[in-house]
Scaffold this active site. Structure first.
Site, PDB file in Angstrom:
ATOM      1  N   GLN A  95       3.600  -5.692   7.245  1.00 19.07           N
ATOM      2  CA  GLN A  95       3.153  -6.988   6.761  1.00 19.07           C
ATOM      3  C   GLN A  95       3.816  -7.382   5.459  1.00 19.07           C
ATOM      4  O   GLN A  95       4.388  -6.553   4.750  1.00 19.07           O
ATOM      5  CB  GLN A  95       1.634  -6.991   6.593  1.00 19.07           C
ATOM      6  CG  GLN A  95       1.100  -5.904   5.688  1.00 19.07           C
ATOM      7  CD  GLN A  95      -0.414  -5.809   5.778  1.00 19.07           C
ATOM      8  OE1 GLN A  95      -1.123  -6.362   4.947  1.00 19.07           O
ATOM      9  NE2 GLN A  95      -0.914  -5.101   6.795  1.00 19.07           N
ATOM     10  N   HIS A  97       3.079 -10.417   2.129  1.00 13.92           N
ATOM     11  CA  HIS A  97       2.171 -11.396   1.537  1.00 13.92           C
ATOM     12  C   HIS A  97       2.975 -12.489   0.827  1.00 13.92           C
ATOM     13  O   HIS A  97       4.040 -12.208   0.263  1.00 13.92           O
ATOM     14  CB  HIS A  97       1.226 -10.728   0.539  1.00 13.92           C
ATOM     15  CG  HIS A  97       0.457  -9.580   1.115  1.00 13.92           C
ATOM     16  ND1 HIS A  97      -0.297  -9.697   2.257  1.00 13.92           N
ATOM     17  CD2 HIS A  97       0.344  -8.286   0.726  1.00 13.92           C
ATOM     18  CE1 HIS A  97      -0.854  -8.524   2.534  1.00 13.92           C
ATOM     19  NE2 HIS A  97      -0.472  -7.649   1.631  1.00 13.92           N
ATOM     20  N   GLU A 132      -0.864  -6.484  -4.575  1.00 13.00           N
ATOM     21  CA  GLU A 132      -1.800  -5.370  -4.464  1.00 13.00           C
ATOM     22  C   GLU A 132      -1.206  -4.093  -5.049  1.00 13.00           C
ATOM     23  O   GLU A 132       0.017  -3.944  -5.167  1.00 13.00           O
ATOM     24  CB  GLU A 132      -2.215  -5.149  -3.003  1.00 13.00           C
ATOM     25  CG  GLU A 132      -1.089  -4.826  -2.048  1.00 13.00           C
ATOM     26  CD  GLU A 132      -1.539  -4.854  -0.595  1.00 13.00           C
ATOM     27  OE1 GLU A 132      -2.241  -5.819  -0.204  1.00 13.00           O
ATOM     28  OE2 GLU A 132      -1.192  -3.931   0.153  1.00 13.00           O
ATOM     29  N   HIS A 262       5.726  -3.989   3.968  1.00 14.02           N
ATOM     30  CA  HIS A 262       5.140  -2.665   3.764  1.00 14.02           C
ATOM     31  C   HIS A 262       4.168  -2.340   4.890  1.00 14.02           C
ATOM     32  O   HIS A 262       3.725  -3.218   5.631  1.00 14.02           O
ATOM     33  CB  HIS A 262       4.406  -2.591   2.418  1.00 14.02           C
ATOM     34  CG  HIS A 262       3.268  -3.565   2.299  1.00 14.02           C
ATOM     35  ND1 HIS A 262       3.461  -4.888   1.967  1.00 14.02           N
ATOM     36  CD2 HIS A 262       1.924  -3.418   2.461  1.00 14.02           C
ATOM     37  CE1 HIS A 262       2.299  -5.510   1.927  1.00 14.02           C
ATOM     38  NE2 HIS A 262       1.341  -4.646   2.233  1.00 14.02           N
ATOM     39  N   ARG A 281       2.361 -10.826   9.496  1.00 15.07           N
ATOM     40  CA  ARG A 281       2.647  -9.541  10.144  1.00 15.07           C
ATOM     41  C   ARG A 281       4.030  -9.540  10.766  1.00 15.07           C
ATOM     42  O   ARG A 281       4.519 -10.569  11.232  1.00 15.07           O
ATOM     43  CB  ARG A 281       1.579  -9.234  11.192  1.00 15.07           C
ATOM     44  CG  ARG A 281       0.219  -8.964  10.563  1.00 15.07           C
ATOM     45  CD  ARG A 281      -0.866  -8.711  11.589  1.00 15.07           C
ATOM     46  NE  ARG A 281      -2.089  -8.308  10.923  1.00 15.07           N
ATOM     47  CZ  ARG A 281      -2.970  -9.154  10.406  1.00 15.07           C
ATOM     48  NH1 ARG A 281      -2.757 -10.450  10.496  1.00 15.07           N
ATOM     49  NH2 ARG A 281      -4.060  -8.708   9.808  1.00 15.07           N
TER      50      ARG A 281
END
Length: 396
Positions: A95, A97, A132, A262, A281
């Site tokens: 995926q 972001h 994240e 990642h 994804r």
């Protein structure tokens, strides 16, 4: 009102989760089903409870009291981060972001096209970005960012597969060839004669053979071989071969910025992120893959990933994120003084810690327990020889 209170946290049960890791941390008996994530925060889909009430409702009723005026001014009347324990027995989907600007544009576009928020083809669930940070609680295995092109070419030579890819990686600029190969990988499947079931089976066999050989790519190939076994026939395996294979040990971390492809492969860690649910994804999933949208937000810079450790003086893991920062605390024989300028969540992962503030009852935190600390209530003293905690709070 005391400056701290225990949180009651929901567990998310996804198929890739471990049946034992979160129960072992929290001291609850395993029930035989996967427990993938323990959520600590105020995300509306699964908020923690504080004193019997959902944390998001409490914050909405008193944002200045629960977040502090400065946090409300910077991020609005909502907790800007989500804190998790993540326990993976099998690989999560590959995926990426988006940036904040990409998320705002993507959300507006899907709204204008009338795609319902609960549609399986909906990509942008909100207008926020989702950086994240993953801190390992033990051995942790992941894929993170594009491997240097020459190194990936050597890996493919070692495997004896995808010779045209290896040649392209050696002769064309990475910024040109990586998008082309990723698109080719994501278009692969039974309808594509160049990457049908037979081609994927050949790659899978080569990975298993190399993993057993003891060569320089043995460890990475073992990880890829497990992915192939877990997701048979998924062409995301080809995309995975372009990424760095990373092993973390307890106390090490990875920061994942927007655009970085990642996947977490296995292990238990703490994960701290901006409070968003935007995920594009790119394989190892039965969910919708928007190839054009994915390529538009992917960062194709190649290089080894940076493995982080907490700063010896501040105990913080370095991160550019505005919404969060993560610290690793080990009180030992010397108490740790925790200042409270911003909202914080403390999670105990080993031993037993104790929170103490003048004029208030002490609060014990055994392993697996967490507490919410409201800002502006004065410093808290943290004790507990042999204990280890992670602290989540807003960024500077």
């Amino acid at each position: 009102m005391p400056p701290y209170a225990l949180l009651d946290n929901p567990v998310r049960r996804y198929a890739w989760g471990s049946t034992t890791a979160i129960p072992a941390l929290t001291g609850t008996g395993p029930d035989g089903t996967p427990q993938a994530e323990l959520w600590m925060g105020a995300h509306p889909s699964a908020p923690s409870r504080l004193a019997g009430r959902p944390l998001d409702e409490l914050i909405a009723a008193d944002p200045d009291g629960l977040l502090g005026p400065d946090t409300v001014r910077r991020f609005g009347p909502a907790l800007p981060f989500l804190f998790k324990v993540l326990a993976a027995d099998r690989a999560l989907s590959l995926q990426v972001h988006p940036t904040r600007a990409q998320a705002e544009a993507g959300y507006a576009d899907e709204e204008a096209r009338g795609i319902p928020l609960d549609s399986p083809r909906r990509v942008y669930k909100d207008r926020a970005h989702k950086p994240e940070l993953l801190g390992a609680l033990g051995d942790f295995e992941a894929l993170c960012g594009f491997r240097p092109a020459a190194d990936t070419a050597r890996l493919l030579d070692t495997l004896g597969v995808l010779a045209p890819w290896a040649a392209a990686l050696r002769t064309r600029p990475a910024a040109e060839v990586l998008p082309a190969l990723l698109r080719e990988a994501l278009a692969a499947g039974p309808a594509e004669p160049s990457f049908g079931a037979a081609e994927l089976a050949t790659v899978t066999e080569a990975l298993a053979r190399t993993a057993a050989s003891g060569g320089p790519y043995r460890e990475a190939c073992a990880g890829y071989a497990r992915v192939a076994e877990q997701y048979p026939g998924d062409s995301g395996l080809l995309a995975a071969l372009l990424l760095n294979h990373v092993r973390l040990t307890a106390g090490q971390a990875l920061y994942l910025d927007a655009g970085v492809p990642h996947a977490y492969l296995r292990g238990t860690g703490v994960e701290l992120m901006a409070n968003s649910d935007n995920v594009l994804r790119c394989g190892l999933t039965a969910k919708h893959v928007d190839v054009d949208g994915l390529l538009a937000v992917t960062d194709f810079r190649a290089g080894p990933p940076e493995v982080l450790t907490a700063d010896a003086r501040t105990s913080e893991f370095p991160s550019p994120a505005e919404e969060f920062r993560l610290s690793r605390l080990r009180p030992g024989d010397t108490p740790v003084r925790v200042e409270l300028p911003t909202p914080q969540i403390l999670l105990c992962v080993a031993g037993r810690a104790r929170l103490r503030a003048p004029g208030h009852p002490d609060l014990d935190l055994p392993a697996g327990a967490s507490a919410y600390l409201r800002p502006g209530a004065g410093p808290v003293e943290l004790t507990g020889p042999g204990s280890e905690l992670f602290r989540a709070t807003t960024g500077r």
